[in-house]
Enzyme design. Structure first.
Site, mmCIF file in Angstrom:
data_model
loop_
_atom_site.group_PDB
_atom_site.id
_atom_site.type_symbol
_atom_site.label_atom_id
_atom_site.label_comp_id
_atom_site.label_asym_id
_atom_site.label_seq_id
_atom_site.Cartn_x
_atom_site.Cartn_y
_atom_site.Cartn_z
ATOM 1 N N ASP A 1 16.626 -8.729 -21.378
ATOM 2 C CA ASP A 1 17.886 -7.978 -21.401
ATOM 3 C C ASP A 1 18.624 -8.181 -20.083
ATOM 4 O O ASP A 1 18.113 -8.823 -19.174
ATOM 5 C CB ASP A 1 17.584 -6.476 -21.563
ATOM 6 N N ASP B 1 19.395 -5.824 -17.854
ATOM 7 C CA ASP B 1 19.280 -4.608 -17.039
ATOM 8 C C ASP B 1 20.491 -3.726 -17.376
ATOM 9 O O ASP B 1 20.835 -3.619 -18.553
ATOM 10 C CB ASP B 1 19.168 -4.979 -15.545
#
Ligand SMILES: [Zn+2]
Length: 302
Positions: A215, A217
């Site tokens: 991802d 963050d």
């Protein structure tokens, strides 16, 4: 120092999403006790691409251990007991850079420590002072081989450098932290590279990390904030890429080490051998005995 533990050449530490190596043949569970306690779970030995491998589920089966609860010293010491010389750590990470996309592979070349100093991060102490170099925390040879294997087999973009910032967790970053890490030029973020990398160096083990981006963050404007659910979707895809990469790595890894890792303790031990207390000698003999010229009878490590 000989141990009764079964022998393995390579240790693989599986992180979030990689709890097993399905390709492992002739599997056997190994339970070891070390002077630093017990590993987080039973280790699994077997053969992968013709190599004797031992697999360590970092968070335990069923993912029971928080990052700060992982018994890293016991995990690494157990690998040392089995004669392992090289360790590949597989880690799920968040990305701090646009170009490091979810699903990509990063083989980091640096680490930035944002843990809180509460995780036991040295095998030494108790009357024995050792300062190893951590300027380059990853093994240059193993890192290079890992990049090559990932390029051949991962089936996704591979980034051959980047700084891994190891945060304390278990919560993910705040937006302020995430933005600051970006300004500092850091590349990926995770919770487990330390103290693993420090301990691997102290144990004179080669260490490299196969990081898989899950991802962005939380720094990215307009992007969704990271949730555990989003992360788990990408994880299964990444686990498959990791398994392909590890299989390819072991097919091509030269058996001889051509790196400084195996002599990391040379010149690093500060304490005079004869003043090291007996208990400390017994606990650390497997790691530093060959440098210390101790002529006493070993007691029971405890
Ligand atoms: Zn090395």
């Amino acid at each position: 120092m000989a141990t009764d533990a079964p022998h393995a050449e390579i240790g693989i530490i599986g992180g979030t999403g990689l709890y097993d190596l399905p390709g492992l043949e002739q599997r056997e569970e190994v339970k070891l006790t070390t002077p630093y306690g017990e590993p987080g779970d039973a280790l699994v030995t077997g053969v992968l691409s013709g190599c004797r491998v031992v697999f360590v589920p970092r968070h335990g089966r069923g993912h029971r251990l928080m990052p700060h609860e992982i018994p890293a010293r016991a995990n690494l010491y157990a690998l040392k007991m089995m004669g392992v010389e090289r360790v590949v750590s597989v880690s799920a990470v968040g990305s701090l850079r646009e170009e490091l996309e979810p699903g990509h592979v990063v083989v980091p070349d640096q680490i930035f420590d944002r843990t809180r100093g509460t995780r036991p991060s040295s095998f030494f102490g108790d009357g024995l002072v050792v300062h190893v170099s951590l300027a380059d925390p990853y093994c240059p040879q193993l890192r290079g081989e890992l990049v090559g294997a990932a390029r051949r087999a991962a089936g996704t973009a591979v980034h051959d450098s980047g700084t891994y910032v190891c945060m304390e967790g278990p919560q993910f970053s705040t937006r302020a932290e995430s933005r600051l890490y970006r300004q500092w030029g850091l590349g990926i973020i995770g919770m487990t590279a330390l103290p693993e990398a420090k301990l691997a160096r102290e144990a004179e083990l080669c260490y490299a990390t196969l990081a898989l981006v899950t991802d962005y963050d939380c720094w990215r404007e307009g992007g969704e904030d990271v949730t555990a659910e989003m992360v788990s979707e990408v994880l299964s895809r990444n686990a498959a890429a990791a398994q392909r990469t590890l299989t390819a790595l072991l097919e091509s890894l030269p058996s001889a080490r051509e790196c400084p890792c195996g002599s990391a303790l040379e010149g690093a031990i500060v304490t005079a051998p004869d003043v090291v207390p007996q208990e400390t000698r017994d606990r650390t003999r497997l790691l530093i005995g060959r440098y210390m010229d101790w002529d006493d009878e070993p007691g029971t490590p405890g």
